[in-house]
Structure formats: structure tokens, C-alpha cells
Design an enzyme around this catalytic site. Structure first.
Site, PDB file in Angstrom:
ATOM      1  N   GLY A 176      -4.322   5.071  -8.567  1.00 62.42           N
ATOM      2  CA  GLY A 176      -3.472   5.855  -7.649  1.00 62.42           C
ATOM      3  C   GLY A 176      -2.039   5.845  -8.160  1.00 62.42           C
ATOM      4  O   GLY A 176      -1.079   5.875  -7.386  1.00 62.42           O
ATOM      5  N   GLY A 182       0.834   8.168  -7.023  1.00 60.94           N
ATOM      6  CA  GLY A 182       1.162   8.184  -5.593  1.00 60.94           C
ATOM      7  C   GLY A 182       2.473   7.472  -5.305  1.00 60.94           C
ATOM      8  O   GLY A 182       3.096   6.891  -6.196  1.00 60.94           O
ATOM      9  N   ARG A 183       2.873   7.513  -4.023  1.00 58.62           N
ATOM     10  CA  ARG A 183       4.133   6.868  -3.622  1.00 58.62           C
ATOM     11  C   ARG A 183       4.117   5.379  -3.967  1.00 58.62           C
ATOM     12  O   ARG A 183       5.054   4.851  -4.567  1.00 58.62           O
ATOM     13  CB  ARG A 183       4.361   7.050  -2.110  1.00 58.62           C
ATOM     14  CG  ARG A 183       4.831   8.442  -1.716  1.00 58.62           C
ATOM     15  CD  ARG A 183       4.855   8.601  -0.196  1.00 58.62           C
ATOM     16  NE  ARG A 183       3.493   8.699   0.292  1.00 58.62           N
ATOM     17  CZ  ARG A 183       2.880   9.856   0.581  1.00 58.62           C
ATOM     18  NH1 ARG A 183       3.537  10.984   0.484  1.00 58.62           N
ATOM     19  NH2 ARG A 183       1.631   9.876   0.978  1.00 58.62           N
ATOM     20  N   MET A 184       3.022   4.686  -3.598  1.00 60.78           N
ATOM     21  CA  MET A 184       2.939   3.249  -3.885  1.00 60.78           C
ATOM     22  C   MET A 184       2.685   2.995  -5.366  1.00 60.78           C
ATOM     23  O   MET A 184       3.245   2.071  -5.951  1.00 60.78           O
ATOM     24  CB  MET A 184       1.834   2.601  -3.040  1.00 60.78           C
ATOM     25  CG  MET A 184       2.278   2.157  -1.661  1.00 60.78           C
ATOM     26  SD  MET A 184       3.761   1.145  -1.679  1.00 60.78           S
ATOM     27  CE  MET A 184       3.234  -0.236  -2.691  1.00 60.78           C
ATOM     28  N   GLY A 199      -4.616  -2.551  -1.783  1.00 60.18           N
ATOM     29  CA  GLY A 199      -3.659  -2.288  -0.709  1.00 60.18           C
ATOM     30  C   GLY A 199      -3.976  -1.098   0.166  1.00 60.18           C
ATOM     31  O   GLY A 199      -3.273  -0.853   1.149  1.00 60.18           O
ATOM     32  N   ALA A 207      -4.495  -6.910   1.367  1.00 60.67           N
ATOM     33  CA  ALA A 207      -3.530  -6.976   2.471  1.00 60.67           C
ATOM     34  C   ALA A 207      -3.227  -5.567   2.944  1.00 60.67           C
ATOM     35  O   ALA A 207      -3.048  -4.657   2.140  1.00 60.67           O
ATOM     36  CB  ALA A 207      -2.243  -7.659   2.014  1.00 60.67           C
ATOM     37  N   ASN A 238      -0.586  -4.987   4.339  1.00 55.66           N
ATOM     38  CA  ASN A 238       0.857  -4.871   4.145  1.00 55.66           C
ATOM     39  C   ASN A 238       1.300  -5.960   3.181  1.00 55.66           C
ATOM     40  O   ASN A 238       1.142  -7.137   3.471  1.00 55.66           O
ATOM     41  CB  ASN A 238       1.580  -4.999   5.486  1.00 55.66           C
ATOM     42  CG  ASN A 238       3.004  -4.515   5.398  1.00 55.66           C
ATOM     43  OD1 ASN A 238       3.763  -4.979   4.547  1.00 55.66           O
ATOM     44  ND2 ASN A 238       3.368  -3.580   6.246  1.00 55.66           N
ATOM     45  N   HIS A 272       5.660   5.935  10.729  1.00 51.32           N
ATOM     46  CA  HIS A 272       5.457   6.201   9.301  1.00 51.32           C
ATOM     47  C   HIS A 272       5.785   7.658   8.979  1.00 51.32           C
ATOM     48  O   HIS A 272       5.765   8.519   9.863  1.00 51.32           O
ATOM     49  CB  HIS A 272       4.009   5.907   8.880  1.00 51.32           C
ATOM     50  CG  HIS A 272       3.734   4.458   8.653  1.00 51.32           C
ATOM     51  ND1 HIS A 272       3.344   3.611   9.675  1.00 51.32           N
ATOM     52  CD2 HIS A 272       3.801   3.692   7.532  1.00 51.32           C
ATOM     53  CE1 HIS A 272       3.175   2.395   9.185  1.00 51.32           C
ATOM     54  NE2 HIS A 272       3.448   2.406   7.884  1.00 51.32           N
ATOM     55  N   LYS A 295       1.386  10.302   5.971  1.00 47.64           N
ATOM     56  CA  LYS A 295       0.392   9.225   6.118  1.00 47.64           C
ATOM     57  C   LYS A 295      -0.868   9.767   6.765  1.00 47.64           C
ATOM     58  O   LYS A 295      -0.799  10.487   7.759  1.00 47.64           O
ATOM     59  CB  LYS A 295       0.972   8.069   6.940  1.00 47.64           C
ATOM     60  CG  LYS A 295      -0.010   6.900   7.057  1.00 47.64           C
ATOM     61  CD  LYS A 295       0.653   5.638   7.564  1.00 47.64           C
ATOM     62  CE  LYS A 295      -0.350   4.499   7.745  1.00 47.64           C
ATOM     63  NZ  LYS A 295      -1.004   4.093   6.489  1.00 47.64           N
TER      64      LYS A 295
END
Ligand code: NAD
Length: 258
Positions: free
Chosen positions: A8, A11-13, A88, A112, A114, A145, A149
Site C-alpha cells: 500500500g 497510500g497516505r500511510m 495496520g 495495531a 493505531n 477522520h 476514510k
């Protein structure tokens, strides 16, 4: 040097994790994975491809923020090749969560909802507040958010609700997702969960404890995805030497302190 595969990655993360990993220096990014194998406009050194199995080998760490399907397939791949996993993504089905648990029987997995240290602190503060507050005080969770999302409520809000329900001896049946209409007075023991969506909020979670004539609000605000990326990179350092098992951010932080 720890070999990373980022699933990913566009993506943003994914982008935040790549940036943090490159700045940390003790990592090398072996591959960036995206369904189309797409390469972001700014380019960069690591190779890109649609399939993590082209990059991940024994001893590597796969970090995935690619959504529920990517999480399940990364888990299957890691168990097959002997790579560790930092997972995540949120909003997984029960079957997808099962894939993660079964991978953790063979390799080390940190999962997690988060990865920010601040949310870990919030969870500890919530446990302390619930232990001290009268048991009849009402618990409500409000999360905010960004408008893109896809899953609601957030995985973190659900984690906070589980934490509160465990402390209160309640069950998920007591969750109230939003309110509308003539519902009558609030049943005691209910845990309200409210998802606000809009703009570019990175992640904001407030837990309200409300008693007669007074209330407490515990709140964490993530202003930058670096908050999650740093935790994911700390988790990568931890899992690369950890024995097979399913770990949380708590394990990562405790190991860093020890
Ligand atoms: P995003 O949509 O910006 O990025 C997801 C990326 O994954 C996209 O580039 C998409 O093309 C790619 N992708 C989709 N399917 C894939 C697949 N099968 N294989 C590989 N890549 C795939 O989303 P985001 O905001 O970066 O969030 C990603 C996930 O991480 C969400 O589930 C989100 O809830 C979760 N998240 C978790 C944390 C945490 O700390 N645990 C923090 C933020 C977001």
C-alpha cells in the site's frame, strides 16, 4: 540493516512509512507494493510491483497499510516465506483477522489499529479513569477522520470501546453506534460510538465520561501521519527478532523501555 517491503506504498500511510524508514537509515526498502504496481510521481529508488512475493524473503519485515484484503494476503505471504509482519489496516472481516492470527503461529506479527504512542497513553489513561470513576458514569466515544476514510467507526474507536467494555464487564451488544429518533432515556451500561467524517482530520479520538453534573474528556489528536509511521517503524525493529506470535504496540513499547 532491516529489509522492508511496504504494501500500500502509494497510500497516505504507505508514503509516511517510506519517508520515516528512509530517514531512520537502518532500513532498506526492498520493494513497494501497489495493485497496479504504480510508481508515485516523485519516483524514488525502491522497485515497485503489484505482488509482495517478488520482494519479501525470510528475515524481512512486511509493513502493510493497504486495506483489509492486502492485510490478509500479506499475512499468508509472510507465513509462507518466513517474513515478519507489521499490520495496520483496519476494518478487517473476521475471516481476514483469522488469517492474521494463523500467520502469527508461524512468524512474528505486530498488529495495531493505531500505531501512535499517544493512543497507547490514552488507553492507559482511560483504564485509570474508569477504575477511579463511579461505575454508573456514561461512556461515549467521538472520533473524527478525513472524508476519504472508508471504515466507520475507526478501528481505534472500536479498540477504545472494547477497552471500556472490558473494564465495565459489558459486551459489544452494549455498543450504540450513533443515535436517531425517540430512543428514550439512555440505558446505563451503553457505550456510545460516533464517527465524524470530513476534511483532512488525520485521526482524533475523544472518550467522554459523564456523571451527574460533571464530565471528563480524554482526547488524542494525531496531527500528522508521522505519529503512526514512527510506531510502525519501531514495530518493524521489534518484530524482526521476535519469536513467532501476535504482538501489540504495548509489546513494542515495553521492549524499547526494557
Ligand atoms: P489509502 O487509501 O491512502 O492507502 C491505501 C493504499 O493501499 C492505496 O494506495 C491502495 O492503492 C493500496 N492497496 C489497495 N489494495 C491493495 C492490495 N491488495 N495490495 C497492496 N496495496 C493495496 O489509505 P490510508 O489512509 O493510507 O489507510 C490505509 C489503511 O490503514 C486503512 O485501513 C486505515 O484505516 C489504516 N490506518 C491505520 C493506522 C494505524 O495506526 N494502524 C493509521 C492510519 C490508517
Amino acid at each position: 540493516v532491516i529489509g522492508l517491503v511496504i504494501v500500500g506504498a502509494a497510500g497516505r500511510m504507505g508514503r509516511a512509512v517510506c519517508e520515516t524508514a528512509l530517514a531512520a537509515k537502518s532500513f532498506t526498502i526492498k520493494g513497494c507494493v501497489e495493485p497496479g504496481g504504480s510508481r508515485p510521481a516523485q519516483g524514488g529508488e525502491p522497485p515497485w510491483g503489484p505482488d509482495a512475493s517478488a520482494f519479501a524473503g525470510a528475515g524481512d519485515v512486511v509493513i502493510e497499510f493497504g486495506g483489509p484484503e492486502a492485510a490478509a494476503s500479506a499475512a499468508i505471504l509472510c507465513a509462507r516465506v518466513g517474513a515478519a509482519l507489521v499490520s495496520g489496516s483496519t476494518g478487517l472481516t473476521e475471516a481476514q483477522e483469522r488469517e492474521i492470527r494463523s500467520a502469527a503461529e508461524r512468524v512474528a506479527v505486530v498488529r495495531a489499529a493505531n500505531f501512535s504512542i499517544g493512543v497507547l497513553v490514552l488507553r492507559r489513561a482511560l483504564a485509570a479513569a474508569l477504575a477511579a470513576a463511579p461505575p454508573e458514569w456514561d461512556v461515549e466515544i467521538v472520533e473524527r477522520h478525513h472524508r476519504a476514510k472508508v471504515d466507520s467507526p475507526s478501528g481505534t474507536a472500536l479498540q477504545l470501546a472494547r477497552d471500556a467494555a472490558e473494564r465495565r464487564g459489558g459486551s459489544p451488544a452494549a455498543y450504540r453506534h450513533g443515535r436517531e429518533g425517540r430512543l428514550g432515556p439512555r440505558p446505563s451500561g451503553e457505550i456510545g460510538i460516533h464517527a465524524v467524517r470530513g476534511g483532512s482530520w488525520v485521526g482524533d479520538h475523544a472518550v467522554l465520561l459523564a456523571g451527574p453534573g460533571e464530565s471528563i474528556e480524554l482526547r488524542h489528536v494525531a496531527q500528522d501521519r508521522g505519529a503512526f509511521a514512527h510506531g510502525a517503524i519501531a514495530a518493524a525493529r521489534f518484530v524482526v527478532t521476535a519469536p513467532p506470535g501476535l504482538y501489540t504496540l504495548e509489546h513494542v513499547v515495553n521492549a524499547a523501555i526494557a
